[in-house]
Design a protein around this motif. Structure first.
Motif, short mmCIF file in Angstrom:
data_model
loop_
_atom_site.label_atom_id
_atom_site.label_comp_id
_atom_site.label_asym_id
_atom_site.label_seq_id
_atom_site.Cartn_x
_atom_site.Cartn_y
_atom_site.Cartn_z
N ILE A 1 -3.80 -1.69 -1.46
CA ILE A 1 -5.27 -2.07 -1.79
C ILE A 1 -5.62 -1.37 -3.27
O ILE A 1 -5.23 -0.20 -3.28
N SER A 2 -6.08 -1.80 -4.08
CA SER A 2 -6.48 -1.39 -5.47
C SER A 2 -7.44 -2.12 -6.02
O SER A 2 -7.71 -3.30 -5.94
N LEU B 1 -11.89 1.79 4.17
CA LEU B 1 -11.13 1.78 2.68
C LEU B 1 -10.56 3.02 2.25
O LEU B 1 -11.67 4.11 2.09
N ALA C 1 -6.22 0.05 3.50
CA ALA C 1 -7.48 -0.09 4.20
C ALA C 1 -7.10 -0.67 5.65
O ALA C 1 -5.86 -1.07 5.89
N ASP D 1 -17.19 2.68 1.79
CA ASP D 1 -15.76 2.27 2.03
C ASP D 1 -15.55 2.30 3.88
O ASP D 1 -14.54 2.23 4.20
N ASP E 1 -15.02 -2.66 -1.87
CA ASP E 1 -15.46 -1.58 -0.97
C ASP E 1 -15.23 -2.45 0.26
O ASP E 1 -14.42 -3.26 0.36
N SER F 1 -4.77 -5.78 -6.17
CA SER F 1 -4.23 -5.57 -4.97
C SER F 1 -2.97 -6.42 -4.78
O SER F 1 -3.18 -7.54 -5.39
N ASN G 1 -4.51 4.09 -1.41
CA ASN G 1 -4.42 2.67 -1.54
C ASN G 1 -4.18 1.74 -0.27
O ASN G 1 -3.31 0.99 -0.24
N ASN H 1 -9.30 4.70 -0.68
CA ASN H 1 -8.69 4.50 -2.09
C ASN H 1 -7.77 5.57 -2.57
O ASN H 1 -6.86 5.35 -3.15
N TYR I 1 -13.08 8.87 1.57
CA TYR I 1 -13.69 7.61 1.38
C TYR I 1 -15.12 7.84 1.14
O TYR I 1 -15.69 8.90 1.41
N ARG I 2 -15.93 6.81 0.46
CA ARG I 2 -17.25 6.81 0.05
C ARG I 2 -17.93 6.14 1.40
O ARG I 2 -17.46 5.29 2.00
N LYS J 1 -11.36 -1.12 -8.55
CA LYS J 1 -12.48 -0.53 -8.42
C LYS J 1 -13.90 -1.30 -8.04
O LYS J 1 -14.88 -0.91 -7.41
#
Length: 350
Positions: free
Chosen positions: A166-167, A191, A198, A249, A172, A223, A196, A193, A245-246, A169
């Protein structure tokens, strides 16, 4: 952040009977006997040491009985392309001198438990590797799912898939939901990041199995996916580690967000270049409007309007599957002329 440096090998030493496994976010109850049961499918295992164990990393030294067994194991692990486990040859025999162990005994460092391995299992490293997670209930009981995937021996399915690679920006958890909710009702998505990958947990195992079979090598944004299985408690183990993660995510599904009625037969369709657009207003359901909206995301090859007296729908064919996936990620449930449109994959042709 969780990397571990290995010594540089002399040019003359390309192989070793010692393998160093580095796992990210491992379950707490992994033990040497379990690793031996997993590695023994590639050849005889002499010894196993857990060198280091923490919440986010576990390093395990595995002594295979010979170099050929080590080569087989290394090749199999490398083919997983997993973000959760990395395998390297190790040359430092001082860490595991042959004279200090009897064949079949196991020790740990930072863990005083030791055990003698009695029962060998023909299981798969995938059970813990896809996301570094596995859930043995005891030292000899392996993960609960026993459903073997015919296309790859010894890989056992679960409700949770790991999306490696997974890649981008733009991504989410919500955008991943827009794509992967097409293949079943989603319980949770997380996710990571930093690594990379999820994790997507479905409500049913056969839905995760469908993703494993039909979504390998998908490309969208930056991705390029490799799909593997993960233990069903993988997401729960990562929730709360907020440095990974945020907020956006982490996604939790509900009956309100499920695409499928659990009381009806589910018809799952693989990803396709042709997208079915529904819940349109009459004013929007024309080829010109649809062309204008979706050409922002790539080349629209064709539009077909499917209006009836009370329902307004259309088919959109994008130039590539990658573009279709990006449309799905960005536009499903978005508002067009005051209505949230619904987008799904379809086997219909234009």
């Amino acid at each position: 952040m969780f990397s571990y440096s290995l010594p540089n090998l002399p040019d003359s030493l390309h192989f070793s009977h010692l393998l160093l496994l580095t796992l990210t976010a491992p379950p707490a109850n992994l033990n040497p006997e379990y690793f031996s049961s997993l590695m023994s499918q590639y050849g005889p295992v002499a010894n196993v040491k857990i060198l280091h164990r923490s919440l986010m990393e576990c390093r395990v030294l595995v002594e295979m009985a010979n170099i050929e067994a080590a080569k087989n194991a290394k090749k199999a692990l490398d083919q997983l392309s997993s973000n959760f486990i990395k395998c390297s040859y190790y040359q430092d025999d001082k860490l595991m001198p042959h004279g200090s162990f009897t064949i079949g005994s196991y020790e740990t460092i930072d863990d005083t438990t030791s055990s003698t391995f009695k029962n060998r299992h023909s299981t798969s490293i995938n059970d813990i590797v896809q996301d570094g997670d596995s859930k043995p209930h005891s030292s000899t009981v392996l993960p609960i799912s026993q459903k073997l995937i015919p296309s790859q021996k010894n890989i056992q399915s679960t409700k949770t898939v790991c999306l490696n690679g997974i890649s981008g920006k733009e991504l989410d958890a919500h955008k991943l939901y827009n794509i992967f909710s097409n293949f079943g009702n989603v319980d949770k998505i997380i996710l990571i990041n930093l690594k990379n990958f999820a994790l997507v947990k479905y409500l049913k195992e056969d839905q995760a199995y469908f993703v494993y079979q039909n979504c390998q090598n998908l490309q969208f944004f930056e991705s390029s996916l490799t799909i593997t299985f993960a233990a069903d408690d993988s997401i729960e183990k990562l929730v709360g580690l907020d440095t990974l993660y945020r907020d956006q995510d982490y996604y939790v599904g509900s009956q309100d967000t499920d695409r499928f009625n659990p009381n009806n037969k589910m018809i799952l369709l693989p990803p396709s270049q042709v997208l079915h657009i529904s819940n349109l207003k009459k004013v929007s359901s024309n080829a010109e409007t649809m062309w204008d909206i979706f050409s922002e995301f790539g080349v629209v090859e064709a539009v077909k309007v499917l209006n009836s007296q009370f329902k307004f729908m259309c088919l959109i064919k994008m130039e590539t599957l990658k573009q279709a996936l990006e449309v799905m990620a960005l536009m499903h449930n978005e508002e067009v002329d005051g209505r949230n449109i619904q987008i799904s994959f379809t086997k219909a042709k234009i």
